[in-house]
Design an enzyme around this catalytic site. Sequence first.
Site, PDB file in Angstrom:
ATOM      1  N   GLY A  70       8.462   1.840  -1.337  1.00 24.37           N
ATOM      2  CA  GLY A  70       7.696   1.261  -0.170  1.00 24.37           C
ATOM      3  C   GLY A  70       8.385   1.780   1.138  1.00 24.37           C
ATOM      4  O   GLY A  70       8.552   3.707   1.380  1.00 24.37           O
ATOM      5  N   GLU A  71       9.011   1.778   1.863  1.00 21.36           N
ATOM      6  CA  GLU A  71       9.418   2.093   3.324  1.00 21.36           C
ATOM      7  C   GLU A  71      10.902   2.019   2.871  1.00 21.36           C
ATOM      8  O   GLU A  71      11.341   1.337   3.161  1.00 21.36           O
ATOM      9  CB  GLU A  71       8.832   1.491   4.606  1.00 21.36           C
ATOM     10  CG  GLU A  71       9.305   2.119   6.216  1.00 21.36           C
ATOM     11  CD  GLU A  71       8.392   3.306   5.575  1.00 21.36           C
ATOM     12  OE1 GLU A  71       7.052   3.407   5.065  1.00 21.36           O
ATOM     13  OE2 GLU A  71       8.708   4.212   6.182  1.00 21.36           O
ATOM     14  N   SER A  72      11.744   3.622   2.993  1.00 16.46           N
ATOM     15  CA  SER A  72      13.257   3.331   2.512  1.00 16.46           C
ATOM     16  C   SER A  72      13.425   3.135   3.817  1.00 16.46           C
ATOM     17  O   SER A  72      14.871   2.582   3.610  1.00 16.46           O
ATOM     18  CB  SER A  72      12.944   5.059   2.133  1.00 16.46           C
ATOM     19  OG  SER A  72      12.880   5.972   3.073  1.00 16.46           O
ATOM     20  N   CYS A 120       9.725   7.399  -5.576  1.00 14.51           N
ATOM     21  CA  CYS A 120       9.394   7.306  -4.366  1.00 14.51           C
ATOM     22  C   CYS A 120      10.174   6.857  -3.041  1.00 14.51           C
ATOM     23  O   CYS A 120      11.816   7.706  -2.635  1.00 14.51           O
ATOM     24  CB  CYS A 120       8.171   7.089  -4.366  1.00 14.51           C
ATOM     25  SG  CYS A 120       6.994   7.699  -2.936  1.00 14.51           S
ATOM     26  N   ARG A 150      11.772  12.692   3.277  1.00 13.74           N
ATOM     27  CA  ARG A 150      10.897  12.306   3.034  1.00 13.74           C
ATOM     28  C   ARG A 150       9.572  12.521   4.429  1.00 13.74           C
ATOM     29  O   ARG A 150      10.103  13.342   4.892  1.00 13.74           O
ATOM     30  CB  ARG A 150      11.309  10.965   4.038  1.00 13.74           C
ATOM     31  CG  ARG A 150      12.341  10.200   3.958  1.00 13.74           C
ATOM     32  CD  ARG A 150      12.616   9.486   5.323  1.00 13.74           C
ATOM     33  NE  ARG A 150      11.508   7.925   5.421  1.00 13.74           N
ATOM     34  CZ  ARG A 150      11.342   7.353   6.346  1.00 13.74           C
ATOM     35  NH1 ARG A 150      12.227   7.590   7.266  1.00 13.74           N
ATOM     36  NH2 ARG A 150      10.337   6.220   5.639  1.00 13.74           N
ATOM     37  N   ILE A 181       2.812   9.716  -3.406  1.00 14.26           N
ATOM     38  CA  ILE A 181       1.843   8.361  -2.130  1.00 14.26           C
ATOM     39  C   ILE A 181       2.902   8.687  -0.528  1.00 14.26           C
ATOM     40  O   ILE A 181       4.052   8.011  -1.217  1.00 14.26           O
ATOM     41  CB  ILE A 181       1.841   7.063  -2.046  1.00 14.26           C
ATOM     42  CG1 ILE A 181       0.907   6.942  -3.098  1.00 14.26           C
ATOM     43  CG2 ILE A 181       0.860   6.166  -0.802  1.00 14.26           C
ATOM     44  CD1 ILE A 181       0.043   5.230  -3.703  1.00 14.26           C
ATOM     45  N   ARG A 182       2.619   9.551   0.378  1.00 12.44           N
ATOM     46  CA  ARG A 182       3.573   9.674   1.315  1.00 12.44           C
ATOM     47  C   ARG A 182       4.810  10.143   0.821  1.00 12.44           C
ATOM     48  O   ARG A 182       5.621   9.670   1.424  1.00 12.44           O
ATOM     49  CB  ARG A 182       3.952   9.126   2.231  1.00 12.44           C
ATOM     50  CG  ARG A 182       1.998   7.838   3.153  1.00 12.44           C
ATOM     51  CD  ARG A 182       2.654   7.764   4.377  1.00 12.44           C
ATOM     52  NE  ARG A 182       3.239   6.767   4.035  1.00 12.44           N
ATOM     53  CZ  ARG A 182       4.493   7.261   5.461  1.00 12.44           C
ATOM     54  NH1 ARG A 182       4.773   7.392   6.518  1.00 12.44           N
ATOM     55  NH2 ARG A 182       5.360   5.068   5.958  1.00 12.44           N
ATOM     56  N   HIS A 215       4.938   7.652  -8.607  1.00 14.27           N
ATOM     57  CA  HIS A 215       4.614   6.523  -9.060  1.00 14.27           C
ATOM     58  C   HIS A 215       4.387   5.809 -10.830  1.00 14.27           C
ATOM     59  O   HIS A 215       3.300   5.873 -10.787  1.00 14.27           O
ATOM     60  CB  HIS A 215       3.618   5.838  -8.614  1.00 14.27           C
ATOM     61  CG  HIS A 215       4.104   5.580  -6.789  1.00 14.27           C
ATOM     62  ND1 HIS A 215       5.062   4.463  -6.303  1.00 14.27           N
ATOM     63  CD2 HIS A 215       4.343   6.369  -5.633  1.00 14.27           C
ATOM     64  CE1 HIS A 215       5.680   5.036  -5.150  1.00 14.27           C
ATOM     65  NE2 HIS A 215       4.769   6.202  -4.103  1.00 14.27           N
ATOM     66  N   GLU A 243       4.326   4.055 -12.299  1.00  9.81           N
ATOM     67  CA  GLU A 243       3.913   1.712 -12.676  1.00  9.81           C
ATOM     68  C   GLU A 243       2.031   1.649 -11.699  1.00  9.81           C
ATOM     69  O   GLU A 243       1.989   1.357 -12.387  1.00  9.81           O
ATOM     70  CB  GLU A 243       5.108   1.498 -11.372  1.00  9.81           C
ATOM     71  CG  GLU A 243       4.667   1.481  -9.971  1.00  9.81           C
ATOM     72  CD  GLU A 243       4.971   2.401  -9.578  1.00  9.81           C
ATOM     73  OE1 GLU A 243       5.835   3.546 -10.254  1.00  9.81           O
ATOM     74  OE2 GLU A 243       5.559   3.316  -8.232  1.00  9.81           O
TER      75      GLU A 243
HETATM   76  N1  GLN Z   1       6.856   7.371   2.926  1.00  6.86           N
HETATM   77  C1  GLN Z   1       7.980   6.138   2.252  1.00  6.86           C
HETATM   78  C2  GLN Z   1       9.636   6.482   2.837  1.00  6.86           C
HETATM   79  O1  GLN Z   1       9.616   7.646   3.718  1.00  6.86           O
HETATM   80  C3  GLN Z   1       8.565   6.064   0.962  1.00  6.86           C
HETATM   81  C4  GLN Z   1       6.528   6.118   0.191  1.00  6.86           C
HETATM   82  C5  GLN Z   1       6.603   5.784  -1.247  1.00  6.86           C
HETATM   83  O2  GLN Z   1       7.900   5.905  -1.400  1.00  6.86           O
HETATM   84  N2  GLN Z   1       5.054   5.594  -1.576  1.00  6.86           N
HETATM   85  O3  GLN Z   1      10.009   6.077   2.800  1.00  6.86           O
END
Ligand code: GLN
Length: 195
Positions: free
Chosen positions: A46-48, A78, A109, A138-139, A174, A176
């Site tokens: 997610g977005e940390s 992630c 990140r 993913i990112r 990921h 999942e």
């Molecule tokens: N880019 C997100 C972060 O820095 C992590 C990406 C993800 O969890 N898929 O929080």
Amino acid sequence: MRLGVLALQGDVPEHLRVLREVVPDPVAVRSPADLDRVGALFLPGGESTTIARLIEQMGLWQPLRERIDRGLPVLATCAGLILLSRELAPSAFGRDPPTFAALDVRVRRNDYGSQRESFEAPVRFDGLAGPPFPGVFIRSPRILAVGPEAAPIAWRGDEIVGVRQGPRWGLTFHPELANDLRVHRRFLAEAKRSA
Ligand code: GLN
């Protein structure tokens, strides 16, 4: 053993969907009382920075810290990995969250940059029989260094993309989203053994 997913932000539905394939009743953890019910926890992607803020707001920071210190099995993917890391190297894209410093790694990140934010690549995962694990990135954060308390468990080519420190696992990809339950099953089997 009840399994939980920290359900504040991120790819929580995907985690719950996969967990339902391996255990009967996974718990969506949003409060300290929810946390008390679980014997192992998934920290989702997610977005940390957002997840860290919500952990604080829900009064979960201290309870989570205590459970982790007492040996709670955690599978962090992630953004979850970012939150467990001992140290964050400053990211070129955005601020960095506070962390639990529970996994002896240095992480940055969004380190694959904006060109290649997301990709799939085969991952060699320690102890998994069969073909390489389909890694969905993913990112993703990048693991820059692994300290003496942690050990690598997953590689993309020569690059370390997963580590563990006892019952705590941190992955930059990921599982999942992979349509492959091997990592979940292995984590669950070990969590049960350590309980
Ligand atoms: N880019 C997100 C972060 O820095 C992590 C990406 C993800 O969890 N898929 O929080």
